[in-house]
Scaffold this active site. Structure first.
Site, mmCIF file in Angstrom:
data_model
loop_
_atom_site.group_PDB
_atom_site.id
_atom_site.type_symbol
_atom_site.label_atom_id
_atom_site.label_comp_id
_atom_site.label_asym_id
_atom_site.label_seq_id
_atom_site.Cartn_x
_atom_site.Cartn_y
_atom_site.Cartn_z
ATOM 1 N N SER A 301 0.832 -1.191 0.000
ATOM 2 C CA SER A 301 0.000 0.000 0.000
ATOM 3 C C SER A 301 0.876 1.254 0.000
ATOM 4 C CB SER A 301 -0.954 -0.051 1.207
ATOM 5 O OG SER A 301 -1.929 0.949 1.149
ATOM 6 N N ASP A 357 -8.752 -5.086 -5.748
ATOM 7 C CA ASP A 357 -8.234 -4.070 -4.822
ATOM 8 C C ASP A 357 -8.230 -2.706 -5.513
ATOM 9 O OD1 ASP A 357 -6.991 -2.662 -2.816
ATOM 10 O OD2 ASP A 357 -5.039 -3.652 -3.024
ATOM 11 N N HIS A 411 -7.706 -5.635 0.091
ATOM 12 C CA HIS A 411 -6.464 -4.879 0.212
ATOM 13 C C HIS A 411 -5.492 -5.477 1.227
ATOM 14 C CE1 HIS A 411 -3.837 -1.483 -0.282
ATOM 15 N NE2 HIS A 411 -3.946 -1.104 0.974
#
Length: 514
Positions: A301, A357, A411
Protein backbone atom coordinates in the site's frame (compact mmCIF):
# COMPACT_ATOMS: atom_id res chain seq x y z
CA UNK A 1 7.53 -14.57 24.29
CA UNK A 2 5.26 -17.00 22.46
CA UNK A 3 3.56 -15.75 19.33
CA UNK A 4 0.12 -16.57 20.72
CA UNK A 5 0.63 -14.23 23.65
CA UNK A 6 1.68 -11.16 21.73
CA UNK A 7 -0.67 -10.99 18.77
CA UNK A 8 -3.04 -8.09 18.53
CA UNK A 9 -5.83 -6.66 16.46
CA UNK A 10 -4.35 -4.06 14.11
CA UNK A 11 -7.26 -3.19 11.83
CA UNK A 12 -9.69 -0.53 13.08
CA UNK A 13 -13.34 -1.49 12.86
CA UNK A 14 -14.11 1.01 10.15
CA UNK A 15 -15.50 -1.23 7.43
CA UNK A 16 -18.90 0.56 7.11
CA UNK A 17 -17.11 3.90 6.67
CA UNK A 18 -14.76 2.40 4.13
CA UNK A 19 -17.63 0.79 2.24
CA UNK A 20 -19.41 4.14 2.02
CA UNK A 21 -16.32 5.92 0.71
CA UNK A 22 -15.55 3.24 -1.83
CA UNK A 23 -19.12 3.11 -3.07
CA UNK A 24 -18.70 6.78 -4.04
CA UNK A 25 -15.53 5.93 -5.95
CA UNK A 26 -17.28 2.98 -7.57
CA UNK A 27 -20.24 5.13 -8.57
CA UNK A 28 -18.04 7.88 -9.97
CA UNK A 29 -16.13 5.47 -12.14
CA UNK A 30 -19.35 3.94 -13.44
CA UNK A 31 -20.90 7.18 -14.57
CA UNK A 32 -21.73 6.95 -18.24
CA UNK A 33 -20.03 9.33 -20.61
CA UNK A 34 -22.57 10.40 -23.25
CA UNK A 35 -20.94 11.59 -26.43
CA UNK A 36 -23.12 13.19 -29.10
CA UNK A 37 -22.90 11.43 -32.41
CA UNK A 38 -21.30 13.77 -34.94
CA UNK A 39 -23.40 14.78 -37.95
CA UNK A 40 -20.41 14.44 -40.23
CA UNK A 41 -18.15 11.52 -40.90
CA UNK A 42 -15.81 10.96 -37.95
CA UNK A 43 -12.16 10.24 -38.49
CA UNK A 44 -10.64 6.99 -37.26
CA UNK A 45 -8.62 8.97 -34.74
CA UNK A 46 -11.66 10.57 -33.10
CA UNK A 47 -13.51 7.26 -33.07
CA UNK A 48 -10.52 5.64 -31.41
CA UNK A 49 -10.30 8.43 -28.83
CA UNK A 50 -14.02 8.16 -28.00
CA UNK A 51 -13.85 4.41 -27.63
CA UNK A 52 -10.68 4.54 -25.55
CA UNK A 53 -12.00 7.18 -23.13
CA UNK A 54 -15.16 5.16 -22.61
CA UNK A 55 -13.00 2.11 -22.00
CA UNK A 56 -10.82 4.00 -19.51
CA UNK A 57 -13.76 4.72 -17.26
CA UNK A 58 -14.58 1.02 -17.05
CA UNK A 59 -11.08 -0.33 -17.35
CA UNK A 60 -10.67 -1.61 -13.79
CA UNK A 61 -14.28 -2.28 -12.96
CA UNK A 62 -15.15 -5.12 -15.26
CA UNK A 63 -16.00 -8.25 -13.30
CA UNK A 64 -13.37 -10.84 -14.18
CA UNK A 65 -14.60 -14.26 -15.19
CA UNK A 66 -14.69 -16.68 -12.32
CA UNK A 67 -11.70 -18.97 -12.39
CA UNK A 68 -12.38 -22.65 -12.01
CA UNK A 69 -11.41 -23.86 -8.56
CA UNK A 70 -10.85 -27.35 -7.31
CA UNK A 71 -13.43 -28.82 -4.97
CA UNK A 72 -12.50 -29.24 -1.33
CA UNK A 73 -13.84 -31.80 1.10
CA UNK A 74 -14.13 -29.52 4.11
CA UNK A 75 -14.62 -32.48 6.46
CA UNK A 76 -11.13 -33.72 5.60
CA UNK A 77 -9.50 -30.33 5.23
CA UNK A 78 -8.39 -29.98 8.85
CA UNK A 79 -6.82 -33.42 8.99
CA UNK A 80 -4.96 -32.90 5.71
CA UNK A 81 -3.68 -29.36 6.20
CA UNK A 82 -3.04 -29.14 9.92
CA UNK A 83 -0.68 -32.09 9.83
CA UNK A 84 1.62 -30.59 7.17
CA UNK A 85 4.35 -27.92 7.54
CA UNK A 86 3.61 -24.38 6.34
CA UNK A 87 6.81 -24.12 4.27
CA UNK A 88 8.71 -26.28 1.81
CA UNK A 89 12.47 -26.91 1.86
CA UNK A 90 14.44 -23.93 0.56
CA UNK A 91 16.03 -24.18 -2.87
CA UNK A 92 19.56 -22.90 -3.46
CA UNK A 93 19.21 -20.09 -6.01
CA UNK A 94 22.78 -18.75 -5.87
CA UNK A 95 23.36 -19.39 -9.59
CA UNK A 96 20.00 -17.91 -10.63
CA UNK A 97 19.50 -14.99 -8.31
CA UNK A 98 19.73 -12.39 -11.06
CA UNK A 99 16.85 -14.06 -12.88
CA UNK A 100 14.83 -14.08 -9.67
CA UNK A 101 15.58 -10.39 -9.27
CA UNK A 102 14.66 -9.29 -12.78
CA UNK A 103 17.79 -9.24 -14.88
CA UNK A 104 15.27 -9.75 -17.72
CA UNK A 105 12.30 -8.03 -16.03
CA UNK A 106 10.95 -11.43 -14.91
CA UNK A 107 10.24 -12.46 -18.49
CA UNK A 108 8.73 -15.97 -18.63
CA UNK A 109 8.79 -16.23 -14.82
CA UNK A 110 5.40 -14.72 -13.90
CA UNK A 111 2.89 -16.67 -15.99
CA UNK A 112 3.37 -19.43 -15.11
CA UNK A 113 4.91 -18.30 -11.82
CA UNK A 114 8.29 -19.90 -11.20
CA UNK A 115 8.22 -21.72 -7.83
CA UNK A 116 11.56 -20.18 -6.77
CA UNK A 117 10.24 -16.70 -7.52
CA UNK A 118 7.03 -17.48 -5.62
CA UNK A 119 9.06 -18.25 -2.51
CA UNK A 120 11.07 -15.04 -2.85
CA UNK A 121 7.93 -12.92 -3.31
CA UNK A 122 6.37 -14.41 -0.19
CA UNK A 123 9.60 -13.91 1.76
CA UNK A 124 9.65 -10.20 1.02
CA UNK A 125 5.90 -9.96 1.58
CA UNK A 126 6.37 -11.38 5.06
CA UNK A 127 9.00 -8.74 5.74
CA UNK A 128 6.40 -6.10 4.82
CA UNK A 129 3.75 -7.87 6.94
CA UNK A 130 6.09 -7.66 9.93
CA UNK A 131 5.72 -3.87 9.89
CA UNK A 132 2.02 -4.34 10.68
CA UNK A 133 2.41 -7.25 13.09
CA UNK A 134 4.92 -5.37 15.26
CA UNK A 135 3.22 -1.97 15.09
CA UNK A 136 1.43 -0.57 18.16
CA UNK A 137 -1.99 0.62 16.97
CA UNK A 138 -3.37 1.01 20.53
CA UNK A 139 -4.37 4.67 20.95
CA UNK A 140 -4.55 4.12 24.73
CA UNK A 141 -0.89 3.13 24.83
CA UNK A 142 1.82 5.67 25.55
CA UNK A 143 3.81 3.93 22.80
CA UNK A 144 1.12 4.10 20.11
CA UNK A 145 2.79 4.45 16.70
CA UNK A 146 5.98 2.66 17.73
CA UNK A 147 7.36 -0.83 17.16
CA UNK A 148 6.44 -3.20 19.99
CA UNK A 149 9.80 -4.98 19.96
CA UNK A 150 13.42 -3.95 19.75
CA UNK A 151 15.16 -4.76 16.49
CA UNK A 152 17.23 -7.62 17.94
CA UNK A 153 14.18 -9.76 18.70
CA UNK A 154 11.70 -8.49 16.10
CA UNK A 155 12.01 -11.43 13.71
CA UNK A 156 12.28 -13.99 16.48
CA UNK A 157 9.09 -12.75 18.13
CA UNK A 158 7.18 -12.75 14.84
CA UNK A 159 8.43 -16.18 13.79
CA UNK A 160 10.58 -14.89 10.90
CA UNK A 161 14.00 -16.04 12.08
CA UNK A 162 13.90 -18.87 9.55
CA UNK A 163 14.09 -16.36 6.69
CA UNK A 164 17.74 -15.77 7.52
CA UNK A 165 17.87 -11.97 7.97
CA UNK A 166 18.77 -9.66 10.85
CA UNK A 167 17.27 -6.22 11.47
CA UNK A 168 19.92 -3.52 11.53
CA UNK A 169 18.00 -0.24 11.77
CA UNK A 170 14.52 1.07 12.51
CA UNK A 171 13.07 3.83 10.32
CA UNK A 172 10.84 6.64 11.61
CA UNK A 173 8.78 9.04 9.56
CA UNK A 174 6.63 12.11 10.09
CA UNK A 175 4.30 14.09 7.88
CA UNK A 176 3.94 17.77 7.02
CA UNK A 177 0.74 17.10 5.10
CA UNK A 178 -2.71 16.48 6.53
CA UNK A 179 -2.79 12.68 6.75
CA UNK A 180 -4.50 11.90 10.08
CA UNK A 181 -5.27 8.30 9.19
CA UNK A 182 -1.61 7.58 8.50
CA UNK A 183 -0.09 9.03 11.67
CA UNK A 184 -1.18 6.92 14.64
CA UNK A 185 -1.26 8.99 17.82
CA UNK A 186 -1.74 8.13 21.47
CA UNK A 187 -4.61 9.71 23.40
CA UNK A 188 -2.34 10.14 26.40
CA UNK A 189 -0.60 13.40 27.25
CA UNK A 190 2.85 11.89 27.67
CA UNK A 191 3.92 9.63 24.82
CA UNK A 192 7.08 8.29 23.25
CA UNK A 193 6.56 10.73 20.34
CA UNK A 194 3.95 13.28 19.28
CA UNK A 195 5.31 13.69 15.76
CA UNK A 196 6.68 10.40 14.46
CA UNK A 197 5.66 6.84 13.66
CA UNK A 198 7.75 3.74 13.21
CA UNK A 199 7.70 3.22 9.45
CA UNK A 200 9.83 0.15 8.83
CA UNK A 201 13.35 -1.19 9.08
CA UNK A 202 16.55 -2.15 7.30
CA UNK A 203 17.67 -5.79 7.48
CA UNK A 204 20.45 -7.85 5.91
CA UNK A 205 20.84 -11.53 5.07
CA UNK A 206 22.95 -13.67 7.40
CA UNK A 207 25.82 -15.82 6.16
CA UNK A 208 23.73 -18.95 5.58
CA UNK A 209 21.02 -17.13 3.62
CA UNK A 210 23.69 -15.21 1.70
CA UNK A 211 25.18 -18.50 0.49
CA UNK A 212 21.73 -19.77 -0.52
CA UNK A 213 20.72 -16.68 -2.51
CA UNK A 214 24.15 -15.94 -3.98
CA UNK A 215 24.79 -12.44 -2.61
CA UNK A 216 24.48 -10.29 0.52
CA UNK A 217 20.93 -8.96 0.33
CA UNK A 218 19.97 -5.73 2.08
CA UNK A 219 16.22 -5.41 2.63
CA UNK A 220 14.22 -2.28 3.38
CA UNK A 221 10.64 -2.93 4.47
CA UNK A 222 8.19 -0.01 4.57
CA UNK A 223 4.96 0.01 6.57
CA UNK A 224 1.78 0.81 4.68
CA UNK A 225 -1.85 1.31 5.55
CA UNK A 226 -4.37 -1.38 6.45
CA UNK A 227 -7.45 0.61 5.40
CA UNK A 228 -7.60 0.98 1.62
CA UNK A 229 -8.92 4.52 1.18
CA UNK A 230 -8.36 6.48 4.36
CA UNK A 231 -4.91 7.80 3.42
CA UNK A 232 -5.87 8.47 -0.17
CA UNK A 233 -8.59 10.93 0.80
CA UNK A 234 -6.03 13.03 2.66
CA UNK A 235 -3.48 13.24 -0.14
CA UNK A 236 -3.29 16.44 -2.14
CA UNK A 237 -2.92 14.53 -5.45
CA UNK A 238 -0.31 17.07 -6.57
CA UNK A 239 2.77 16.07 -8.52
CA UNK A 240 6.02 17.57 -7.29
CA UNK A 241 9.46 17.55 -9.00
CA UNK A 242 11.93 14.91 -7.90
CA UNK A 243 15.53 14.65 -9.07
CA UNK A 244 16.93 16.90 -11.79
CA UNK A 245 14.85 16.02 -14.84
CA UNK A 246 11.15 16.00 -15.64
CA UNK A 247 10.32 13.33 -13.08
CA UNK A 248 7.56 14.14 -10.60
CA UNK A 249 6.12 12.27 -7.62
CA UNK A 250 2.97 12.64 -5.57
CA UNK A 251 3.42 15.43 -3.04
CA UNK A 252 2.09 13.50 -0.03
CA UNK A 253 4.30 10.45 -0.58
CA UNK A 254 7.33 12.66 -1.08
CA UNK A 255 6.54 14.63 2.07
CA UNK A 256 6.35 11.46 4.18
CA UNK A 257 9.66 10.30 2.79
CA UNK A 258 11.59 13.57 3.21
CA UNK A 259 10.00 15.41 6.17
CA UNK A 260 12.09 16.22 9.24
CA UNK A 261 12.05 18.65 12.12
CA UNK A 262 14.81 19.61 14.56
CA UNK A 263 12.46 19.81 17.54
CA UNK A 264 11.41 16.15 17.20
CA UNK A 265 13.16 13.29 18.91
CA UNK A 266 12.91 10.73 16.12
CA UNK A 267 12.84 12.84 12.96
CA UNK A 268 15.73 15.24 13.27
CA UNK A 269 16.63 13.37 10.10
CA UNK A 270 14.04 12.30 7.54
CA UNK A 271 13.06 8.74 6.72
CA UNK A 272 15.02 9.22 3.51
CA UNK A 273 18.18 10.24 5.35
CA UNK A 274 17.85 7.45 7.92
CA UNK A 275 17.43 4.67 5.41
CA UNK A 276 20.06 5.90 2.96
CA UNK A 277 22.66 6.32 5.69
CA UNK A 278 22.17 2.72 6.84
CA UNK A 279 21.97 1.21 3.34
CA UNK A 280 25.13 3.06 2.30
CA UNK A 281 26.93 1.86 5.43
CA UNK A 282 25.98 -1.77 4.79
CA UNK A 283 26.88 -1.63 1.09
CA UNK A 284 30.33 -0.25 1.91
CA UNK A 285 30.82 -2.77 4.74
CA UNK A 286 30.16 -5.84 2.61
CA UNK A 287 31.83 -4.54 -0.54
CA UNK A 288 35.00 -4.01 1.46
CA UNK A 289 34.79 -7.72 2.28
CA UNK A 290 34.63 -8.52 -1.42
CA UNK A 291 30.97 -9.59 -1.38
CA UNK A 292 28.35 -9.00 -4.04
CA UNK A 293 25.54 -6.87 -2.61
CA UNK A 294 21.94 -6.26 -3.66
CA UNK A 295 19.16 -4.02 -2.35
CA UNK A 296 15.57 -5.28 -2.26
CA UNK A 297 12.89 -2.84 -1.14
CA UNK A 298 9.41 -4.01 -0.24
CA UNK A 299 6.17 -2.50 1.03
CA UNK A 300 2.41 -2.79 0.93
CA UNK A 301 0.00 0.00 0.00
CA UNK A 302 1.53 3.31 1.09
CA UNK A 303 4.69 1.32 1.88
CA UNK A 304 4.91 0.33 -1.77
CA UNK A 305 4.88 4.00 -2.75
CA UNK A 306 7.70 4.77 -0.31
CA UNK A 307 9.61 1.76 -1.66
CA UNK A 308 9.69 3.31 -5.14
CA UNK A 309 10.93 6.65 -3.80
CA UNK A 310 13.59 4.79 -1.80
CA UNK A 311 14.64 2.81 -4.89
CA UNK A 312 14.89 6.00 -6.99
CA UNK A 313 17.18 7.60 -4.42
CA UNK A 314 19.32 4.51 -3.84
CA UNK A 315 19.87 3.87 -7.54
CA UNK A 316 20.74 7.55 -8.06
CA UNK A 317 23.17 7.61 -5.13
CA UNK A 318 24.99 4.26 -4.95
CA UNK A 319 26.76 3.19 -8.18
CA UNK A 320 26.43 -0.33 -9.58
CA UNK A 321 24.04 -1.54 -6.89
CA UNK A 322 21.34 -3.96 -8.12
CA UNK A 323 18.07 -2.46 -6.83
CA UNK A 324 14.75 -4.31 -6.92
CA UNK A 325 11.29 -3.36 -5.64
CA UNK A 326 8.64 -5.94 -4.78
CA UNK A 327 5.44 -4.15 -3.81
CA UNK A 328 1.94 -5.31 -2.89
CA UNK A 329 -1.24 -3.34 -3.53
CA UNK A 330 0.74 -0.17 -4.17
CA UNK A 331 -0.68 3.04 -5.68
CA UNK A 332 0.80 4.99 -8.56
CA UNK A 333 3.60 7.26 -7.37
CA UNK A 334 4.81 9.50 -10.16
CA UNK A 335 4.52 10.56 -13.76
CA UNK A 336 5.79 8.95 -16.96
CA UNK A 337 9.18 10.68 -16.66
CA UNK A 338 9.54 9.24 -13.13
CA UNK A 339 8.87 5.75 -14.51
CA UNK A 340 11.34 6.25 -17.35
CA UNK A 341 14.08 7.51 -15.03
CA UNK A 342 13.64 4.46 -12.80
CA UNK A 343 14.09 2.26 -15.86
CA UNK A 344 17.20 4.19 -16.93
CA UNK A 345 18.65 3.82 -13.43
CA UNK A 346 18.21 0.04 -13.70
CA UNK A 347 15.62 -0.31 -10.94
CA UNK A 348 13.61 -3.52 -11.36
CA UNK A 349 10.06 -3.36 -10.05
CA UNK A 350 7.53 -6.15 -9.56
CA UNK A 351 4.07 -4.96 -8.59
CA UNK A 352 1.80 -7.62 -7.10
CA UNK A 353 -1.82 -6.52 -7.46
CA UNK A 354 -5.26 -8.01 -6.84
CA UNK A 355 -7.85 -7.22 -9.50
CA UNK A 356 -10.48 -6.38 -6.89
CA UNK A 357 -8.23 -4.07 -4.82
CA UNK A 358 -8.92 -0.37 -5.49
CA UNK A 359 -5.64 1.08 -4.19
CA UNK A 360 -3.58 0.22 -7.32
CA UNK A 361 -6.12 2.26 -9.34
CA UNK A 362 -5.03 5.43 -7.54
CA UNK A 363 -4.01 8.18 -8.04
CA UNK A 364 -5.13 8.49 -11.64
CA UNK A 365 -8.34 6.48 -11.59
CA UNK A 366 -9.17 7.73 -15.09
CA UNK A 367 -6.11 9.57 -16.41
CA UNK A 368 -3.14 7.22 -16.17
CA UNK A 369 -0.60 5.31 -18.26
CA UNK A 370 -3.41 4.07 -20.51
CA UNK A 371 -3.46 7.52 -22.14
CA UNK A 372 -0.21 6.63 -23.88
CA UNK A 373 -2.23 4.32 -26.08
CA UNK A 374 -4.11 7.33 -27.41
CA UNK A 375 -2.80 9.70 -30.07
CA UNK A 376 -2.20 12.57 -27.66
CA UNK A 377 0.75 14.88 -28.16
CA UNK A 378 2.89 16.25 -25.35
CA UNK A 379 4.89 14.74 -22.53
CA UNK A 380 1.89 13.86 -20.33
CA UNK A 381 3.90 15.14 -17.38
CA UNK A 382 0.73 15.50 -15.33
CA UNK A 383 -0.35 11.86 -15.79
CA UNK A 384 0.29 9.24 -13.07
CA UNK A 385 1.71 5.93 -14.21
CA UNK A 386 2.63 2.56 -12.76
CA UNK A 387 6.18 1.23 -12.91
CA UNK A 388 7.60 -2.18 -13.80
CA UNK A 389 6.20 -5.67 -14.28
CA UNK A 390 2.86 -6.75 -12.86
CA UNK A 391 1.73 -10.00 -11.26
CA UNK A 392 -2.05 -9.82 -11.26
CA UNK A 393 -4.02 -12.01 -8.88
CA UNK A 394 -7.74 -12.70 -8.56
CA UNK A 395 -9.66 -13.27 -5.33
CA UNK A 396 -12.02 -15.57 -7.22
CA UNK A 397 -9.22 -18.04 -7.94
CA UNK A 398 -9.09 -19.24 -4.32
CA UNK A 399 -11.68 -21.72 -3.02
CA UNK A 400 -10.89 -20.52 0.51
CA UNK A 401 -12.05 -16.92 0.03
CA UNK A 402 -15.58 -15.56 0.23
CA UNK A 403 -17.32 -14.04 -2.76
CA UNK A 404 -18.83 -10.56 -2.66
CA UNK A 405 -17.43 -7.12 -1.87
CA UNK A 406 -14.93 -6.86 0.95
CA UNK A 407 -12.69 -3.84 0.35
CA UNK A 408 -10.49 -4.23 3.46
CA UNK A 409 -10.11 -7.93 2.69
CA UNK A 410 -9.19 -7.27 -0.93
CA UNK A 411 -6.46 -4.88 0.21
CA UNK A 412 -5.11 -6.97 3.09
CA UNK A 413 -1.49 -8.02 2.64
CA UNK A 414 -2.29 -11.47 4.03
CA UNK A 415 -4.84 -11.92 1.22
CA UNK A 416 -2.09 -11.04 -1.24
CA UNK A 417 0.33 -13.57 0.24
CA UNK A 418 -2.36 -16.28 0.23
CA UNK A 419 -3.07 -15.69 -3.46
CA UNK A 420 0.63 -15.62 -4.38
CA UNK A 421 1.08 -18.96 -2.62
CA UNK A 422 -1.74 -20.48 -4.64
CA UNK A 423 -1.02 -18.87 -8.02
CA UNK A 424 0.34 -21.06 -10.81
CA UNK A 425 -0.80 -19.29 -13.96
CA UNK A 426 -3.75 -17.31 -15.29
CA UNK A 427 -5.12 -20.49 -16.87
CA UNK A 428 -4.64 -22.81 -13.86
CA UNK A 429 -6.64 -23.48 -10.74
CA UNK A 430 -5.46 -22.58 -7.24
CA UNK A 431 -2.39 -24.59 -6.30
CA UNK A 432 -3.51 -27.62 -4.26
CA UNK A 433 -0.10 -28.04 -2.63
CA UNK A 434 -0.01 -24.44 -1.33
CA UNK A 435 1.33 -24.65 2.20
CA UNK A 436 1.04 -21.17 3.70
CA UNK A 437 -1.39 -21.22 6.63
CA UNK A 438 -4.81 -20.19 5.33
CA UNK A 439 -5.85 -18.91 8.79
CA UNK A 440 -3.47 -15.96 8.38
CA UNK A 441 -5.86 -14.42 5.86
CA UNK A 442 -8.36 -13.62 8.62
CA UNK A 443 -5.84 -11.86 10.83
CA UNK A 444 -7.48 -8.48 10.32
CA UNK A 445 -10.46 -9.08 8.05
CA UNK A 446 -13.25 -11.55 7.26
CA UNK A 447 -12.26 -13.12 3.95
CA UNK A 448 -12.26 -16.86 4.63
CA UNK A 449 -15.26 -19.05 3.86
CA UNK A 450 -17.33 -20.04 6.89
CA UNK A 451 -16.58 -23.74 6.36
CA UNK A 452 -13.05 -23.12 7.65
CA UNK A 453 -14.44 -21.87 10.99
CA UNK A 454 -11.65 -19.30 11.35
CA UNK A 455 -12.84 -16.23 13.34
CA UNK A 456 -12.39 -12.87 11.65
CA UNK A 457 -9.90 -10.30 12.97
CA UNK A 458 -8.43 -12.88 15.31
CA UNK A 459 -4.95 -11.34 15.58
CA UNK A 460 -4.84 -9.57 18.94
CA UNK A 461 -3.13 -9.53 22.29
CA UNK A 462 -4.38 -11.96 24.87
CA UNK A 463 -7.10 -10.19 26.91
CA UNK A 464 -6.59 -7.23 24.55
CA UNK A 465 -3.33 -6.43 26.24
CA UNK A 466 -4.47 -6.42 29.86
CA UNK A 467 -2.78 -8.54 32.54
CA UNK A 468 -3.89 -9.45 36.02
CA UNK A 469 -1.53 -7.95 38.61
CA UNK A 470 -0.59 -9.33 42.03
CA UNK A 471 -3.66 -7.68 43.58
CA UNK A 472 -6.08 -9.30 41.16
CA UNK A 473 -6.66 -6.11 39.14
CA UNK A 474 -6.57 -6.00 35.35
CA UNK A 475 -4.07 -3.40 34.16
CA UNK A 476 -2.02 -2.43 31.12
CA UNK A 477 1.46 -3.86 31.62
CA UNK A 478 4.62 -1.86 31.29
CA UNK A 479 6.78 -2.65 28.31
CA UNK A 480 9.98 -4.57 28.80
CA UNK A 481 12.75 -1.96 29.08
CA UNK A 482 14.51 -3.23 25.97
CA UNK A 483 11.31 -2.76 23.93
CA UNK A 484 10.89 0.92 24.80
CA UNK A 485 11.66 3.02 21.72
CA UNK A 486 14.67 5.27 21.90
CA UNK A 487 16.06 7.80 19.40
CA UNK A 488 18.61 6.73 16.80
CA UNK A 489 21.72 8.00 18.51
CA UNK A 490 20.54 6.74 21.88
CA UNK A 491 19.70 3.35 20.34
CA UNK A 492 23.30 2.87 19.23
CA UNK A 493 24.58 3.98 22.63
CA UNK A 494 22.24 1.50 24.30
CA UNK A 495 23.49 -1.41 22.20
CA UNK A 496 27.16 -0.63 22.92
CA UNK A 497 26.39 -0.21 26.60
CA UNK A 498 24.61 -3.55 26.75
CA UNK A 499 27.55 -5.20 25.02
CA UNK A 500 29.78 -3.63 27.70
CA UNK A 501 27.73 -5.35 30.42
CA UNK A 502 25.56 -2.55 31.77
CA UNK A 503 22.15 -3.44 33.12
CA UNK A 504 19.26 -3.12 30.68
CA UNK A 505 17.17 -0.99 33.02
CA UNK A 506 20.05 1.48 33.42
CA UNK A 507 20.42 1.97 29.70
CA UNK A 508 16.98 1.67 28.13
CA UNK A 509 14.68 4.10 29.85
CA UNK A 510 11.47 5.69 28.56
CA UNK A 511 12.18 8.76 26.47
CA UNK A 512 9.23 11.00 25.68
CA UNK A 513 9.05 13.53 22.89
CA UNK A 514 8.72 17.14 23.94
Amino acid sequence: MALSTMIYNHLPTSQPIIMNKLSKIHGLAHQQVVLDQPKTKTSNRVSSLTESLSHLLHLHLETPPRTNTHQINWNLYGEEKLSTPTTSPKEVIAQNWRDMHASSNWDNLLDPLHPWLRREIIKYGEFAQATYDAFDFDSHSEYCGSCRYNRHKLFETLGLSGNGYKVKKNIYAMSHVNMPQWLERSKLAETWSKDSNWMGYVAVSDDEETRRIGRRDIVVAWRGTVAPTEWYEDLQRKLEPIGHGDAKAEHGFLSLYTSKKDSTRYNKSSASEQVMKEVTRLVELYREKGEEVSLTITGHSLGGALALLNAYEAASTIPNLPVSVISFGAPRVGNIAFRDELHQLGVKTLRVVIKQDVVPWMPGLVFNESLQKLEITGTLGWVYTHVGAELKLDVRSSPYLKRGLNWPGFHSLETYLHLVDGFVSTSSTFREEARRDVALVNKACDMLVDELRIPHCWYQLANKGLVCNAHGRWVKPKRDPEDIPSPHIQENINVHALEAGMQTQDVLKPSYSV
